[in-house]
Design a protein around this motif. Structure first.
Motif, PDB file in Angstrom:
ATOM      1  N   UNK A  80       0.843  -1.211   0.000  1.00 16.46           N
ATOM      2  CA  UNK A  80       0.000   0.000   0.000  1.00 16.46           C
ATOM      3  C   UNK A  80       0.870   1.249   0.000  1.00 16.46           C
ATOM      4  N   UNK A  81       0.574   2.198  -0.886  1.00 14.43           N
ATOM      5  CA  UNK A  81       1.461   3.349  -1.050  1.00 14.43           C
ATOM      6  C   UNK A  81       0.983   4.605  -0.334  1.00 14.43           C
ATOM      7  N   UNK A  82       1.895   5.518  -0.231  1.00 16.49           N
ATOM      8  CA  UNK A  82       1.596   6.902   0.096  1.00 16.49           C
ATOM      9  C   UNK A  82       1.669   7.646  -1.229  1.00 16.49           C
ATOM     10  N   UNK A  83       0.555   8.242  -1.667  1.00 14.15           N
ATOM     11  CA  UNK A  83       0.508   8.944  -2.949  1.00 14.15           C
ATOM     12  C   UNK A  83       0.333  10.431  -2.677  1.00 14.15           C
ATOM     13  N   UNK A  84       1.286  11.205  -3.113  1.00 16.55           N
ATOM     14  CA  UNK A  84       1.282  12.655  -2.918  1.00 16.55           C
ATOM     15  C   UNK A  84       1.227  13.347  -4.273  1.00 16.55           C
ATOM     16  N   UNK A 143       2.717  22.373 -10.028  1.00 11.79           N
ATOM     17  CA  UNK A 143       3.916  23.212 -10.036  1.00 11.79           C
ATOM     18  C   UNK A 143       4.089  23.999 -11.327  1.00 11.79           C
ATOM     19  N   UNK A 144       3.191  23.812 -12.291  1.00  8.25           N
ATOM     20  CA  UNK A 144       3.247  24.564 -13.547  1.00  8.25           C
ATOM     21  C   UNK A 144       1.812  24.955 -13.905  1.00  8.25           C
ATOM     22  N   UNK A 145       1.568  26.252 -14.012  1.00 12.04           N
ATOM     23  CA  UNK A 145       0.213  26.733 -14.263  1.00 12.04           C
ATOM     24  C   UNK A 145       0.161  27.542 -15.551  1.00 12.04           C
ATOM     25  N   UNK A 146      -0.981  27.477 -16.189  1.00 11.55           N
ATOM     26  CA  UNK A 146      -1.220  28.207 -17.430  1.00 11.55           C
ATOM     27  C   UNK A 146      -2.616  28.821 -17.351  1.00 11.55           C
ATOM     28  N   UNK A 147      -2.910  29.690 -18.268  1.00 11.41           N
ATOM     29  CA  UNK A 147      -4.234  30.307 -18.282  1.00 11.41           C
ATOM     30  C   UNK A 147      -5.333  29.257 -18.401  1.00 11.41           C
ATOM     31  N   UNK A 148      -5.053  28.189 -19.123  1.00  8.75           N
ATOM     32  CA  UNK A 148      -6.096  27.209 -19.423  1.00  8.75           C
ATOM     33  C   UNK A 148      -5.976  25.888 -18.680  1.00  8.75           C
ATOM     34  N   UNK A 149      -4.901  25.689 -17.936  1.00  9.85           N
ATOM     35  CA  UNK A 149      -4.744  24.419 -17.247  1.00  9.85           C
ATOM     36  C   UNK A 149      -3.500  24.381 -16.392  1.00  9.85           C
ATOM     37  N   UNK A 150      -3.125  23.176 -15.950  1.00 11.02           N
ATOM     38  CA  UNK A 150      -1.989  23.027 -15.045  1.00 11.02           C
ATOM     39  C   UNK A 150      -1.463  21.599 -15.113  1.00 11.02           C
ATOM     40  N   UNK A 151      -0.292  21.406 -14.526  1.00  9.95           N
ATOM     41  CA  UNK A 151       0.289  20.070 -14.420  1.00  9.95           C
ATOM     42  C   UNK A 151      -0.066  19.453 -13.072  1.00  9.95           C
ATOM     43  N   UNK A 152       0.007  18.147 -13.011  1.00 12.00           N
ATOM     44  CA  UNK A 152      -0.107  17.408 -11.755  1.00 12.00           C
ATOM     45  C   UNK A 152       1.111  16.500 -11.648  1.00 12.00           C
ATOM     46  N   UNK A 153       1.811  16.572 -10.531  1.00 14.70           N
ATOM     47  CA  UNK A 153       3.050  15.822 -10.328  1.00 14.70           C
ATOM     48  C   UNK A 153       2.855  14.914  -9.117  1.00 14.70           C
ATOM     49  N   UNK A 154       2.895  13.615  -9.349  1.00 17.76           N
ATOM     50  CA  UNK A 154       2.627  12.631  -8.301  1.00 17.76           C
ATOM     51  C   UNK A 154       3.932  12.009  -7.802  1.00 17.76           C
ATOM     52  N   UNK A 155       4.023  11.845  -6.494  1.00 15.78           N
ATOM     53  CA  UNK A 155       5.123  11.116  -5.868  1.00 15.78           C
ATOM     54  C   UNK A 155       4.537   9.922  -5.131  1.00 15.78           C
ATOM     55  N   UNK A 156       5.125   8.763  -5.361  1.00 15.15           N
ATOM     56  CA  UNK A 156       4.631   7.517  -4.773  1.00 15.15           C
ATOM     57  C   UNK A 156       5.729   6.910  -3.908  1.00 15.15           C
ATOM     58  N   UNK A 157       5.387   6.561  -2.667  1.00 18.76           N
ATOM     59  CA  UNK A 157       6.315   5.884  -1.770  1.00 18.76           C
ATOM     60  C   UNK A 157       5.612   4.657  -1.208  1.00 18.76           C
ATOM     61  N   UNK A 158       6.297   3.516  -1.251  1.00 14.90           N
ATOM     62  CA  UNK A 158       5.730   2.282  -0.695  1.00 14.90           C
ATOM     63  C   UNK A 158       6.876   1.349  -0.329  1.00 14.90           C
ATOM     64  N   UNK A 159       6.552   0.215   0.248  1.00 14.30           N
ATOM     65  CA  UNK A 159       7.573  -0.796   0.495  1.00 14.30           C
ATOM     66  C   UNK A 159       8.010  -1.400  -0.838  1.00 14.30           C
TER      67      UNK A 159
END
Length: 531
Positions: free
Chosen positions: A432-436, A440-456
């Protein structure tokens, strides 16, 4: 100095995790102490170079110097794959199956052309190599035959600077810190500060459409590029005669993001800006990720837009990744809601004006100011996350990232879909993970999503992550996102990129590759499937 062969960056900067963090990983995620130590570099079994003697002599002639064609084991290992977590786990286990036969170091555009012709004559594949920071399989070509790595580190000059037009022409092997230092001597900055800043190169930034942490103010790297020179097996392609043009399709856009599949970028002309008089960063707190995203959207659409603008979700805020220096601290664990960072660079007058106006907007959107301390801590630790990933691996955890982007109206669905896909797949695998996540990048019409995953790491970390990454890729396309906002395609994202581009788009790109690289020698299998 070379990067750590089995991890990220400068070995002196790698620090073990505090006992409190290790304890938290074991309690929350069931992380177990790592078993066997990573294989030492000198113990990795490396077969002799399969480079044909005639090809070796021809390459030596092409770059004029025995030291510029290297076939020793250590150099070949250091040019094997990139820096994704799967790449590092394979290297740490002693798996060097993707070794280049040789590493070639040209010093000029003409030498690159000669090397390309030599490779074509001798049937050698070629992988352009800048900083070696790819995390998407961009340095692991699909080729059963012999290939060489083309290390561009000797091409590291500032070729020209036009202070009137505010442009600079840079060679591709110039690392970002050196580029900034050269420009600063003339009072200018490029303003491109990605997480790979310490090791990334100008050519790599162009080849992958890189995006820096100050993209809200300076723009993405592809927006900075005014011209490029591309060396191909069929000759030279020069692009960019003016800042903008209506003379047909913009061939710069064909080279940007081509990831070495069409040719080798040998020079890049970029816009530059005066070094800012002041730089300041501050923190804000929002009750939820939804509320914080709405505030970022308002700044991106209506202004004033900060130079740096980012938002961590509740989990990332709680763990402390919003402020990398605070990982696992009591302050981080007490945090509630979501932390945003707003940074302002420029003249004193302009910066003060934008900061005051932005503060009014953020307050109106429900934000609570946290002062400069969170912003300064973020700035101090902004390049530390890859080192943290290495420390997590050393402690027995698995840590990896992925990113995407979409329009503002689709952000909630994309965010939930990817989180759910990663959580369900890894939980089903017994890790089972920790999902964060952060924007970090924005535009007039949208944005990015940056995921970090930590698990065993579990019993087979690579297999577990392969399934999770596949599930996330499917979720991204289903929710209307792009398979990559700034990491690129490589081999890892290629199959989703093919679906994103569509059959006709892929055939158009194949036609370009056949014309520029008819033998298919350049980065085979990267960006596009091999024929």
């Amino acid at each position: 100095m070379d990067m750590l062969w089995s991890g990220w960056g400068d070995p002196a900067k790698a620090q073990p995790l505090p006992d409190s963090v290790v304890g938290l990983l074991r309690e929350l995620l069931g992380v177990k102490p790592r078993g066997a130590e990573p294989v030492a570099l000198e113990d990795i079994p490396v077969p002799p170079s399969p480079l044909d003697p005639a090809a070796h002599r021809a390459l030596l002639s092409a770059v004029d110097g025995e030291d510029h064609v290297r076939t020793d084991a250590e150099t070949r290992i250091r040019h094997t794959r990139g820096k994704s977590t799967p790449d590092l786990l394979r290297m740490r286990s002693g798996d060097a199956a993707d070794l280049p036969a040789a590493v070639v170091l040209p010093a000029s555009h003409d030498e690159v052309l000669t090397v390309l012709r030599t490779c074509a004559e001798h049937g050698l594949g070629l992988v352009p190599f800048g900083g070696g920071t790819s995390v998407v399989g961009g340095l692991a070509p699909e080729r059963r035959g012999t290939f060489v790595a083309l290390d561009l580190r000797r091409m590291d000059r500032l070729i020209a600077l036009d202070p009137v037009s505010r442009t600079a022409t840079l060679q591709p092997g110039l690392r970002a810190p050196q580029a900034e230092a050269l420009l600063a001597e003339h009072g200018f900055t490029l303003g491109h500060f990605p997480q790979s800043y310490e090791w990334g190169t100008i050519g790599g930034f162009a080849a992958t459409r890189s995006s820096g942490q100050a993209s809200a103010g300076y723009g993405r790297f592809d927006e900075m590029v005014l011209g490029l020179t591309l060396a191909t097996p069929e000759g030279t392609l020069d692009t960019g005669r003016a800042p903008r043009s209506a003379a047909g399709p913009d061939l710069r856009q064909l080279v940007l993001g081509s990831e070495g599949a069409f040719g080798v970028i040998t020079s890049v002309t970029v816009r530059i800006r005066p070094v800012p008089q002041v730089r300041g960063y501050e923190g804000w707190r929002f009750a939820s990720f939804e509320a914080g995203a709405a505030a970022l959207r308002r700044l991106a659409q209506d202004g004033p837009r900060p130079t740096v603008l980012r938002l961590s979700d509740e989990t990332e805020t709680l763990i402390g990744l919003a402020q990398p220096d605070a990982i696992g601290s009591v302050d981080a664990q007490r945090a509630a809601g979501c932390t945003a960072i707003a940074g302002f660079e420029g003249t004193e007058e302009d910066t003060a004006y934008r900061r005051d106006r932005a503060a009014a907007v953020l307050r109106d959107c429900g934000g609570t100011p946290l002062g400069e301390e969170p912003g300064q801590r973020w700035a101090q630790g902004r390049y530390s996350a890859p080192y943290l990933r290495d420390s997590l691996l050393d402690a027995g955890a698995f840590a990896e990232t992925l990113e995407t982007a979409t329009f503002w109206s689709r952000i909630p669905e994309l965010y939930a879909s990817v989180r759910d896909a990663l959580t369900a797949t890894l939980t089903g695998a017994g890790t089972p993970p920790l999902v964060m996540c952060h924007i970090s990048h924005v535009y007039e019409n949208g944005a990015s999503l940056y995921f970090t995953v930590v698990c065993a790491q579990g019993d087979d970390a690579l297999a577990h992550w392969t399934r999770a990454k596949h599930a996330a890729g499917e979720a991204i396309l289903a929710a209307g996102g792009t398979i990559s906002h700034h990491h690129g395609v490589g081999t890892d994202h290629r199959d989703w990129y093919v679906r994103e581009a569509g059959p006709l788009g892929v055939e158009a790109l194949r036609a370009v590759k056949r014309r520029l690289d008819p033998a298919g020698l350049l980065n085979p299998g990267v960006l596009l499937p091999t024929d």
